[in-house]
Scaffold this active site. Structure first.
Site, PDB file in Angstrom:
ATOM      1  N   ILE A 120      63.594  45.595 131.608  1.00  0.00           N
ATOM      2  CA  ILE A 120      63.172  46.239 130.351  1.00  0.00           C
ATOM      3  C   ILE A 120      64.325  46.463 129.383  1.00  0.00           C
ATOM      4  O   ILE A 120      64.108  46.940 128.268  1.00  0.00           O
ATOM      5  CB  ILE A 120      62.475  47.584 130.625  1.00  0.00           C
ATOM      6  CG1 ILE A 120      63.380  48.515 131.443  1.00  0.00           C
ATOM      7  CG2 ILE A 120      61.146  47.373 131.322  1.00  0.00           C
ATOM      8  CD1 ILE A 120      62.782  49.899 131.669  1.00  0.00           C
ATOM      9  N   GLY A 121      65.560  46.118 129.773  1.00  0.00           N
ATOM     10  CA  GLY A 121      66.660  46.312 128.840  1.00  0.00           C
ATOM     11  C   GLY A 121      67.948  45.698 129.346  1.00  0.00           C
ATOM     12  O   GLY A 121      68.161  45.552 130.553  1.00  0.00           O
ATOM     13  N   GLY A 156      72.252  45.929 128.494  1.00  0.00           N
ATOM     14  CA  GLY A 156      73.353  46.551 127.782  1.00  0.00           C
ATOM     15  C   GLY A 156      74.631  45.777 127.999  1.00  0.00           C
ATOM     16  O   GLY A 156      74.640  44.720 128.635  1.00  0.00           O
ATOM     17  N   MET A 158      77.136  46.570 129.826  1.00  0.00           N
ATOM     18  CA  MET A 158      77.638  46.636 131.195  1.00  0.00           C
ATOM     19  C   MET A 158      76.543  46.609 132.246  1.00  0.00           C
ATOM     20  O   MET A 158      76.825  46.342 133.411  1.00  0.00           O
ATOM     21  CB  MET A 158      78.461  47.920 131.391  1.00  0.00           C
ATOM     22  CG  MET A 158      79.750  47.969 130.603  1.00  0.00           C
ATOM     23  SD  MET A 158      80.542  49.587 130.756  1.00  0.00           S
ATOM     24  CE  MET A 158      80.680  49.730 132.528  1.00  0.00           C
ATOM     25  N   VAL A 211      68.637  47.138 132.873  1.00  0.00           N
ATOM     26  CA  VAL A 211      67.700  48.197 133.258  1.00  0.00           C
ATOM     27  C   VAL A 211      66.373  47.560 133.646  1.00  0.00           C
ATOM     28  O   VAL A 211      65.862  46.679 132.945  1.00  0.00           O
ATOM     29  CB  VAL A 211      67.496  49.206 132.110  1.00  0.00           C
ATOM     30  CG1 VAL A 211      66.576  50.341 132.565  1.00  0.00           C
ATOM     31  CG2 VAL A 211      68.831  49.779 131.661  1.00  0.00           C
ATOM     32  N   LYS A 244      68.921  51.420 136.572  1.00  0.00           N
ATOM     33  CA  LYS A 244      70.036  50.859 135.819  1.00  0.00           C
ATOM     34  C   LYS A 244      71.045  50.288 136.806  1.00  0.00           C
ATOM     35  O   LYS A 244      71.557  51.014 137.668  1.00  0.00           O
ATOM     36  CB  LYS A 244      70.680  51.947 134.954  1.00  0.00           C
ATOM     37  CG  LYS A 244      71.704  51.445 133.957  1.00  0.00           C
ATOM     38  CD  LYS A 244      72.104  52.573 133.007  1.00  0.00           C
ATOM     39  CE  LYS A 244      73.005  52.067 131.895  1.00  0.00           C
ATOM     40  NZ  LYS A 244      73.332  53.144 130.926  1.00  0.00           N
ATOM     41  N   ASP A 285      78.631  59.188 122.259  1.00  0.00           N
ATOM     42  CA  ASP A 285      77.984  57.956 121.775  1.00  0.00           C
ATOM     43  C   ASP A 285      76.535  58.229 121.376  1.00  0.00           C
ATOM     44  O   ASP A 285      75.637  57.454 121.696  1.00  0.00           O
ATOM     45  CB  ASP A 285      78.053  56.873 122.847  1.00  0.00           C
ATOM     46  CG  ASP A 285      77.701  55.483 122.296  1.00  0.00           C
ATOM     47  OD1 ASP A 285      77.791  55.297 121.064  1.00  0.00           O
ATOM     48  OD2 ASP A 285      77.330  54.604 123.085  1.00  0.00           O
TER      49      ASP A 285
END
EC number: 2.7.11.1
Length: 627
Positions: free
Chosen positions: A18-19, A21, A23, A26, A42, A136
């Site tokens: 679903i994702g 990034g 690094m 997910v 994650k 962040d």
């Protein structure tokens, strides 16, 4: 390697990715230990398996989130290493990022923007109280659930690498569009750094755009500590000055001018739309430090020949003798200097007056057409035409969208003197078009009452769909369309759609499983086991002794899914012996029946009870005849 459909870490079934990034990836998964509860997993990418810094940062995120338990922070349930892969298991939030929500709905209504930013502030109040600075914060790291709840996530650089601002590749820790000036300069992040980022997020919620952008990260970072934040009201005239002041204070260049903590900002934002702050003036900070400042023209005297810096008093301690010996020469010099200065001043005054007359001589200009422009665009066009912006009025319009210019006064095309004032009329939208409230979680009756009272919307404009739900009580709205903050024309043909929970639904069990009838006590136990709590027994008389105590009907019908609190009516037979007159009549009928028929009837008697009460007399007579 993570494989879809496989069990990860001996516990989590991977459903889908679903994702992605920088690094980590997910995945959506199911926790097989907890009844297949949905989770987000994650996982650190395999190319970082031997990167100690990346692993430390990944673990730091887990530890930071594990310390925080708050409804507006994504919860963490597990952390570990499986087959050399670091992973964090978090609650699964069914929704979208705040960035996606902004792209779909911005600019948001003031109340909605305040609600979202308050939830973010509440989350960060918890984090800061535990000594954790996010570093962040950005809309991409805030999730909005399908029910509208805001949740902060991704504490990956919280408290991390405070001694470093730029890596070897000139990329900054923290997203540059939301980076505080002190972080951009390489200083340590503080609570006020998070507050600065929240101020930028609030700016974006209210305007639909970021305040600073550029061709490179460095160019954007420079703007954060060199340029003033753009006016929100110019971009969205619906924002009150008090609410803009919240953004101005949160994003002040000097940390000392920002809120001391998020609690102070929460208090300020909570009152920003109140009536007693309606006349609030724009917040302005002193810009003396580190900037060149031009003195206002009205403070400069062109005829003042005094030196800008007075001589020190030590010069006045000269002896009278020394002063007397130079007095005559000084007078001659002063008279010559005075004459020269006087001529220069005269030339400046005459030349300046001539220039002022030439410059100030008015010319005729036409008022530009700014209809359908935004307020900021209209102001720019008017100023470019050598005109002044006058009063900005707000007016309803059925044809011009909210926030766009309806007209000017004088009207476009009119010839006027340059430097004339031009009033602008900005649309507040059609009074028939409303911003949808968030009705999810409300009772449908209450929502309908609100729609009728506040907007005149009746039942004919609303479609209701009943949907089973284990999470929402019966009669509660689960989903709505249009969504919260979206526009809806109360006079249009479109309808509002509500998905309404019918509560937990349970299927009415069969009273004759595998063809075997159940007694009413057996069936009552089966209903209770299924979860039904409101059972009514309805006994009906029968002369069929074999049917005694057996269920022959249930309402609602078998297989129907209903609320377990709904009444279930169970009808069963109760044997009642026939009266004497009835017996005589039946015996007469029996005597007229041939012996072969009697024999046949007797031999056809089955082991299953008959549940037909209407035929009970016939069955009884048959039994009597056979005996």
């Amino acid at each position: 390697m993570i494989q879809i459909g496989k069990i990860f870490a001996d516990r989590y079934r991977i459903i889908k990715e679903i994702g992605r990034g920088g690094m980590a990836n997910v995945y959506q998964g199911e926790d097989t230990f907890l009844g297949d509860r949905l989770v987000a997993i994650k996982v650190l990418r395999s190319n970082f398996e031997n990167d100690d810094i990346a692993i430390a940062r990944f673990q730091r995120e887990a530890f930071a989130m594990a310390e925080l338990s708050h409804p507006n922070i994504v919860g963490i349930s597990d952390v570990g290493e499986f087959e050399s892969q670091q992973y964090i298991v978090m609650e699964f939030v069914d929704g979208m990022t705040l960035k996606q929500y902004i792209n779909q709905n911005a600019p948001l209504a003031n109340d909605e923007a305040i609600e979202i930013i308050t939830e973010i502030l509440s989350a960060m109040d918890m984090a800061h109280s535990h000594g954790i600075i996010h570093r962040d914060l950005k809309p991409q790291n805030v999730l909005v659930s399908s029910s509208g709840t805001v949740k902060v996530t991704d504490f990956g650089i919280a408290k991390a690498l405070s001694e470093t601002s730029l890596t070897q590749t000139n990329t900054m820790f923290g997203s540059v569009h939301y980076l505080s000036p002190e972080q951009a300069r390489g200083s340590n992040a503080t609570v006020q750094s998070d507050i600065y980022a929240i101020g930028i997020i609030l700016f974006e919620l209210l305007t639909g755009q970021i305040p600073f952008d550029g061709d490179s990260a460095v160019a954007i970072a420079l703007k954060h500590f060199q340029e003033s934040i753009p006016s929100i009201i110019n971009l969205n005239p619906e924002v009150p000055q008090a609410l803009e002041n919240v953004v101005i204070k949160a994003t002040a260049k000097d940390i000392k001018n920002r809120y001391t903590d998020v609690e102070e900002m929460m208090t300020d934002v909570a009152t920003s739309t109140s009536l007693d702050r309606r006349g609030e003036e724009k917040l302005v900070f002193n810009k003396d430090h580190d900037e060149t400042k031009i003195m206002p023209a009205n403070l400069i005297n062109p005829y003042d020949t005094k030196p800008l810096i007075d001589k020190k008093e030590d010069n006045d301690s000269q002896t009278d003798e020394k002063a007397a010996s130079s007095e005559v020469g000084n007078k001659n010099k002063k008279s010559k200097k005075g004459l020269i200065i006087g001529l220069i001043i005269l030339l400046l005054v005459v030349g300046g007056a001539t220039l002022a007359w030439v410059v100030s001589t008015p010319t005729n200009v036409k008022i530009p057409n700014v209809t359908n422009s935004t307020l900021s665009q209209a102001k720019s066009k008017i100023k470019d035409a050598k005109l002044k912006v006058g009063t900005v009025h707000k007016q309803q319009s059925s044809t011009i969208a909210e926030g766009k210019v309806i007209k000017t006064d004088p009207t476009s095309g009119t010839t006027v003197r340059s430097n004339s004032s031009v009033d602008i009329y900005v649309s507040t939208g059609n009074e028939d078009i409303i911003k949808m409230k968030d009705f999810v979680g409300e009772k449908i009756d209450e929502a309908m009452a609100t729609l009728l009272k506040d907007y005149g919307i009746d039942e004919s404009q609303v479609t209701q769909t009943s949907v089973p739900s284990d999470s929402y009580p019966a009669g509660t709205i689960i989903k709505q369309s249009p969504k919260k903050g979206s526009s809806f024309d109360t006079k249009g043909s479109e309808k509002i759609t509500f998905e309404v929970s019918s509560g937990k639904q349970v299927e009415v069990p069969d009273y004759k499983p595998n063809g075997q009838y159940m007694t009413y006590s057996q069936y009552q136990a089966a209903l209770k086991a299924a979860g039904f709590t409101n059972i009514t027994l309805d006994p009906q008389a029968t002369t069929n002794q074999q049917a005694d105590g057996y269920v022959y009907s249930v309402y609602p019908n078998v297989g129907t899914s209903v609320d377990p609190t709904q009444e279930i009516v169970v009808t069963y037979s109760v044997y009642t012996a026939p009266s004497s007159s009835s017996t005589t009549s039946e015996s007469t009928t029996t005597s007229e029946t041939s012996s072969s028929t009697t024999s046949s009837t007797s031999s056809s008697t089955t082991s299953q009870p008959s549940t037909d009460n209407n035929n009970s007399s016939k069955e009884s007579s048959t039994t009597s005849s056979s005996s």
